[in-house]
Design an enzyme around this catalytic site. Sequence first.
Site, PDB file in Angstrom:
ATOM      1  N   ASP A  13       0.812  -1.226   0.000  1.00 18.13           N
ATOM      2  CA  ASP A  13       0.000   0.000   0.000  1.00 18.13           C
ATOM      3  C   ASP A  13       0.841   1.269   0.000  1.00 18.13           C
ATOM      4  O   ASP A  13       0.423   2.305   0.519  1.00 18.13           O
ATOM      5  CB  ASP A  13      -0.964   0.017   1.211  1.00 18.13           C
ATOM      6  CG  ASP A  13      -1.883  -1.181   1.212  1.00 18.13           C
ATOM      7  OD1 ASP A  13      -2.260  -1.638   0.115  1.00 18.13           O
ATOM      8  OD2 ASP A  13      -2.210  -1.664   2.304  1.00 18.13           O
ATOM      9  N   LYS A  16       1.851   2.078  -5.056  1.00 19.98           N
ATOM     10  CA  LYS A  16       2.412   1.511  -6.299  1.00 19.98           C
ATOM     11  C   LYS A  16       1.501   1.799  -7.489  1.00 19.98           C
ATOM     12  O   LYS A  16       1.974   2.136  -8.573  1.00 19.98           O
ATOM     13  CB  LYS A  16       2.607  -0.009  -6.148  1.00 19.98           C
ATOM     14  CG  LYS A  16       3.611  -0.389  -5.074  1.00 19.98           C
ATOM     15  CD  LYS A  16       3.682  -1.892  -4.872  1.00 19.98           C
ATOM     16  CE  LYS A  16       2.418  -2.502  -4.300  1.00 19.98           C
ATOM     17  NZ  LYS A  16       2.080  -2.092  -2.935  1.00 19.98           N
ATOM     18  N   GLY A  40      -4.540  -4.378  -3.701  1.00 19.52           N
ATOM     19  CA  GLY A  40      -5.519  -3.355  -4.064  1.00 19.52           C
ATOM     20  C   GLY A  40      -4.732  -2.131  -4.450  1.00 19.52           C
ATOM     21  O   GLY A  40      -4.063  -1.536  -3.619  1.00 19.52           O
ATOM     22  N   HIS A  41      -4.749  -1.811  -5.739  1.00 21.35           N
ATOM     23  CA  HIS A  41      -3.978  -0.677  -6.247  1.00 21.35           C
ATOM     24  C   HIS A  41      -4.946   0.408  -6.698  1.00 21.35           C
ATOM     25  O   HIS A  41      -5.804   0.154  -7.540  1.00 21.35           O
ATOM     26  CB  HIS A  41      -3.068  -1.119  -7.398  1.00 21.35           C
ATOM     27  CG  HIS A  41      -2.068  -2.168  -6.999  1.00 21.35           C
ATOM     28  ND1 HIS A  41      -1.257  -2.812  -7.882  1.00 21.35           N
ATOM     29  CD2 HIS A  41      -1.738  -2.667  -5.779  1.00 21.35           C
ATOM     30  CE1 HIS A  41      -0.477  -3.668  -7.235  1.00 21.35           C
ATOM     31  NE2 HIS A  41      -0.768  -3.598  -5.956  1.00 21.35           N
ATOM     32  N   GLN A 222       2.062  -6.038  -3.230  1.00 24.01           N
ATOM     33  CA  GLN A 222       2.535  -6.131  -1.837  1.00 24.01           C
ATOM     34  C   GLN A 222       3.823  -5.318  -1.655  1.00 24.01           C
ATOM     35  O   GLN A 222       3.986  -4.314  -2.320  1.00 24.01           O
ATOM     36  CB  GLN A 222       2.728  -7.599  -1.410  1.00 24.01           C
ATOM     37  CG  GLN A 222       1.412  -8.351  -1.187  1.00 24.01           C
ATOM     38  CD  GLN A 222       0.785  -8.857  -2.470  1.00 24.01           C
ATOM     39  OE1 GLN A 222       1.426  -9.509  -3.269  1.00 24.01           O
ATOM     40  NE2 GLN A 222      -0.492  -8.582  -2.676  1.00 24.01           N
ATOM     41  N   ARG A 301      -9.941  -2.920   6.012  1.00 20.82           N
ATOM     42  CA  ARG A 301      -9.427  -2.891   7.384  1.00 20.82           C
ATOM     43  C   ARG A 301      -8.644  -1.601   7.636  1.00 20.82           C
ATOM     44  O   ARG A 301      -7.927  -1.136   6.744  1.00 20.82           O
ATOM     45  CB  ARG A 301      -8.476  -4.082   7.624  1.00 20.82           C
ATOM     46  CG  ARG A 301      -9.176  -5.413   7.683  1.00 20.82           C
ATOM     47  CD  ARG A 301      -8.178  -6.545   7.879  1.00 20.82           C
ATOM     48  NE  ARG A 301      -7.389  -6.815   6.678  1.00 20.82           N
ATOM     49  CZ  ARG A 301      -6.430  -7.722   6.609  1.00 20.82           C
ATOM     50  NH1 ARG A 301      -6.118  -8.446   7.665  1.00 20.82           N
ATOM     51  NH2 ARG A 301      -5.769  -7.927   5.485  1.00 20.82           N
ATOM     52  N   VAL A 414       2.339  14.035  -4.066  1.00 20.16           N
ATOM     53  CA  VAL A 414       1.730  14.928  -3.061  1.00 20.16           C
ATOM     54  C   VAL A 414       0.202  14.923  -3.145  1.00 20.16           C
ATOM     55  O   VAL A 414      -0.461  15.898  -2.799  1.00 20.16           O
ATOM     56  CB  VAL A 414       2.283  16.372  -3.201  1.00 20.16           C
ATOM     57  CG1 VAL A 414       3.724  16.441  -2.735  1.00 20.16           C
ATOM     58  CG2 VAL A 414       2.153  16.868  -4.650  1.00 20.16           C
TER      59      VAL A 414
HETATM   60  P1  GDP Z   1      -0.747   0.282  -3.548  1.00 16.13           P
HETATM   61  O1  GDP Z   1      -1.354  -0.981  -3.061  1.00 16.13           O
HETATM   62  O2  GDP Z   1       0.716   0.352  -3.279  1.00 16.13           O
HETATM   63  O3  GDP Z   1      -1.073   0.577  -4.980  1.00 16.13           O
HETATM   64  O4  GDP Z   1      -1.397   1.436  -2.671  1.00 16.13           O
HETATM   65  P2  GDP Z   1      -2.964   1.612  -2.336  1.00 16.13           P
HETATM   66  O5  GDP Z   1      -3.660   2.076  -3.547  1.00 16.13           O
HETATM   67  O6  GDP Z   1      -3.487   0.397  -1.659  1.00 16.13           O
HETATM   68  O7  GDP Z   1      -2.894   2.718  -1.207  1.00 16.13           O
HETATM   69  C1  GDP Z   1      -2.394   3.991  -1.460  1.00 16.13           C
HETATM   70  C2  GDP Z   1      -3.502   5.020  -1.219  1.00 16.13           C
HETATM   71  O8  GDP Z   1      -2.943   6.309  -1.140  1.00 16.13           O
HETATM   72  C3  GDP Z   1      -4.520   5.079  -2.343  1.00 16.13           C
HETATM   73  O9  GDP Z   1      -5.765   5.416  -1.814  1.00 16.13           O
HETATM   74  C4  GDP Z   1      -3.992   6.202  -3.236  1.00 16.13           C
HETATM   75  O10 GDP Z   1      -5.012   6.843  -3.981  1.00 16.13           O
HETATM   76  C5  GDP Z   1      -3.433   7.130  -2.196  1.00 16.13           C
HETATM   77  N1  GDP Z   1      -2.266   7.922  -2.623  1.00 16.13           N
HETATM   78  C6  GDP Z   1      -1.247   7.549  -3.446  1.00 16.13           C
HETATM   79  N2  GDP Z   1      -0.314   8.529  -3.504  1.00 16.13           N
HETATM   80  C7  GDP Z   1      -0.766   9.525  -2.712  1.00 16.13           C
HETATM   81  C8  GDP Z   1      -0.224  10.804  -2.317  1.00 16.13           C
HETATM   82  O11 GDP Z   1       0.860  11.214  -2.717  1.00 16.13           O
HETATM   83  N3  GDP Z   1      -0.981  11.544  -1.452  1.00 16.13           N
HETATM   84  C9  GDP Z   1      -2.165  11.118  -0.967  1.00 16.13           C
HETATM   85  N4  GDP Z   1      -2.819  11.914  -0.120  1.00 16.13           N
HETATM   86  N5  GDP Z   1      -2.703   9.935  -1.317  1.00 16.13           N
HETATM   87  C10 GDP Z   1      -2.004   9.148  -2.158  1.00 16.13           C
HETATM   88  P1  IMO Z   2      -0.893  -4.185  -2.186  1.00 18.45           P
HETATM   89  O1  IMO Z   2      -0.426  -4.754  -3.506  1.00 18.45           O
HETATM   90  C1  IMO Z   2      -0.908  -4.556   2.157  1.00 18.45           C
HETATM   91  C2  IMO Z   2      -0.921  -8.634   3.785  1.00 18.45           C
HETATM   92  C3  IMO Z   2      -2.157  -9.112   4.513  1.00 18.45           C
HETATM   93  C4  IMO Z   2      -1.525 -10.054   5.525  1.00 18.45           C
HETATM   94  C5  IMO Z   2      -0.404 -10.707   4.716  1.00 18.45           C
HETATM   95  C6  IMO Z   2      -0.760 -12.062   4.130  1.00 18.45           C
HETATM   96  O2  IMO Z   2      -2.184  -3.470  -2.249  1.00 18.45           O
HETATM   97  O3  IMO Z   2       0.216  -3.415  -1.554  1.00 18.45           O
HETATM   98  P2  IMO Z   2      -2.304 -12.808   2.107  1.00 18.45           P
HETATM   99  O4  IMO Z   2      -3.774 -12.628   1.866  1.00 18.45           O
HETATM  100  O5  IMO Z   2      -1.438 -12.211   1.056  1.00 18.45           O
HETATM  101  O6  IMO Z   2      -1.933 -14.232   2.409  1.00 18.45           O
HETATM  102  O7  IMO Z   2      -2.018 -11.992   3.477  1.00 18.45           O
HETATM  103  O8  IMO Z   2      -0.107  -9.797   3.666  1.00 18.45           O
HETATM  104  N1  IMO Z   2      -1.170  -8.125   2.418  1.00 18.45           N
HETATM  105  C7  IMO Z   2      -1.114  -6.839   2.076  1.00 18.45           C
HETATM  106  N2  IMO Z   2      -0.931  -5.727   2.835  1.00 18.45           N
HETATM  107  N3  IMO Z   2      -1.041  -4.448   0.828  1.00 18.45           N
HETATM  108  C8  IMO Z   2      -1.198  -5.543   0.051  1.00 18.45           C
HETATM  109  O9  IMO Z   2      -1.177  -5.505  -1.292  1.00 18.45           O
HETATM  110  C9  IMO Z   2      -1.292  -6.811   0.679  1.00 18.45           C
HETATM  111  N4  IMO Z   2      -1.465  -8.068   0.234  1.00 18.45           N
HETATM  112  C10 IMO Z   2      -1.372  -8.874   1.302  1.00 18.45           C
HETATM  113  O10 IMO Z   2      -2.825  -8.036   5.144  1.00 18.45           O
HETATM  114  O11 IMO Z   2      -0.918  -9.325   6.551  1.00 18.45           O
HETATM  115 MG    MG Z   3      -2.895  -1.627  -1.821  1.00 16.39          MG
END
Ligand code: GDP
Ligand code: IMO
Ligand code: MG
Length: 428
Positions: A13, A16, A40-41, A222, A301, A414
């Site tokens: 998270d 990416k 979840g991206h 991840q 969560r 940002v």
């Molecule tokens: P990923 O799994 O690495 O792709 O990250 P996620 O999408 O799960 O979580 C990142 C969250 O932060 C998402 O809701 C994005 O829209 C948000 N986000 C990404 N870059 C920025 C940033 O520079 N600032 C803010 N405020 N939100 C961001």
């Molecule tokens: P993205 O790509 C954050 C965590 C789960 C748990 C552990 C194992 O959005 O960054 P699993 O279901 O993979 O066997 O769970 O890994 N986890 C993540 N945490 N971002 C993710 O993906 C994750 N994918 C799995 O919360 O701790």
């Molecule tokens: Mg994510």
Amino acid sequence: MAAVAVVGAQWGDEGKGKIIDLLAQEADVVARYQGGNNAGHTVVVDGKTYKLHLIPSGILYPGTQCIIGNGVVIDPFVLWDEMENLVQQGVDISGLKLSENAHLIMPYHRVLDKLEEAHRGDKKIGTTGRGIGPAYVDKVGRIGIRLGDILDEAFLTELLEVILPQKNKEIQFYGGEPLELGKIVEDYFQIGQKLAPYITDTSRLLNEAIDVGRKVLLEGAQGTLLDIDHGTYPYVTSSSPIAGGATIGLGIGPTKIKKVVGVVKAYTTRVGEGPFPTELHDEDGEALRNIGAEFGTTTGRPRRCGWFDSVMVRYAVRVNGLDTLAITKLDVLDQLPKIKICVGYKLPDSDEVLTEFPTRLNVLAKCTPVYEELDGWQEDTTSAKHLEDLPMAARRYLARISELVGSEISIVSVGSDRRASLKLNSIF
Ligand code: GDP
Ligand code: IMO
Ligand code: MG
């Protein structure tokens, strides 16, 4: 032109999705190499939010080829829903290609994921419950079912006749209900027919693209500390999110990766269980969670939040061979008067400060952070376009991170929108 890998350098998270979308502007191909719909991206373009679990975050550019590689575990029903949703939102998915060798998440994997978690009790991992771990277990155990296998109904039946009784025994061991073979064959053969036009030998496609000089991005899911080998085992996922995983998960040689970009949040978050030295249980942690909207994209969560940990990110620089960083969510720190960076760990009953990330979980679990405190900037950074637009204290914070972890910074984000980004160095 060789490929550029983009990996998470913390516990997932990191943003990416946003960074891959930004870089995909220039790319011809984006290829995902591991994980499944545990990921979840989030990509935000002109205020519209797209949540991607399996499809690479380059899909929003028409004409970009998006590959789901052999290293990904695919829940074909989740994938089909994601494809349909994108089409409904007007996204062109004709560039999507799926590896015939990608392993499938089967119904018994989802069932076993939940039963195994319940069995672990207070030692649970906090998985996403999507069947990821059990699917990778079967892959390594040589009883997995691959995408190409479901195109042939008789062959699929033959495979399941051996595998399903074994899986049903496991389910019954945990007190669950056995599953029926006929229904699985029918459902998977049918979904296979729908996915068939997208299924191909993606290793060949990708190598051809690299050889003719196309710009290729390799998308990690991840993060480094969730890596099965290099993460905080056993509180990890069951694949290899680090850069090395890209070669295996896509069928390209390591010589084809010319650069590795680490995506790093300006603070730290973690979902699920496991040690987290800089975790905050106070109002600063609450502030990060609320301002940063730190709630899981996949499971909803609340994410655990804490200060930036330079010991951990320096370790990520090492195990990935990171060339450069993309720092995200700097804006989340905008209003904080003081900001801390973890520069070392202390163990109970010792004055020694550890500056290398401990690889033994029972050591890491006892570590408390040693902090350096920096002044905040208490100014809005969300409209900055160049490094010079950032307040001096924000630039100092970035410079200190870069110095401590031993990597330059190429991108600063940002805001969640594609446009809220500062490009300091070119990536391709
Ligand atoms: P990923 O799994 O690495 O792709 O990250 P996620 O999408 O799960 O979580 C990142 C969250 O932060 C998402 O809701 C994005 O829209 C948000 N986000 C990404 N870059 C920025 C940033 O520079 N600032 C803010 N405020 N939100 C961001
Ligand atoms: P993205 O790509 C954050 C965590 C789960 C748990 C552990 C194992 O959005 O960054 P699993 O279901 O993979 O066997 O769970 O890994 N986890 C993540 N945490 N971002 C993710 O993906 C994750 N994918 C799995 O919360 O701790
Ligand atoms: Mg994510």
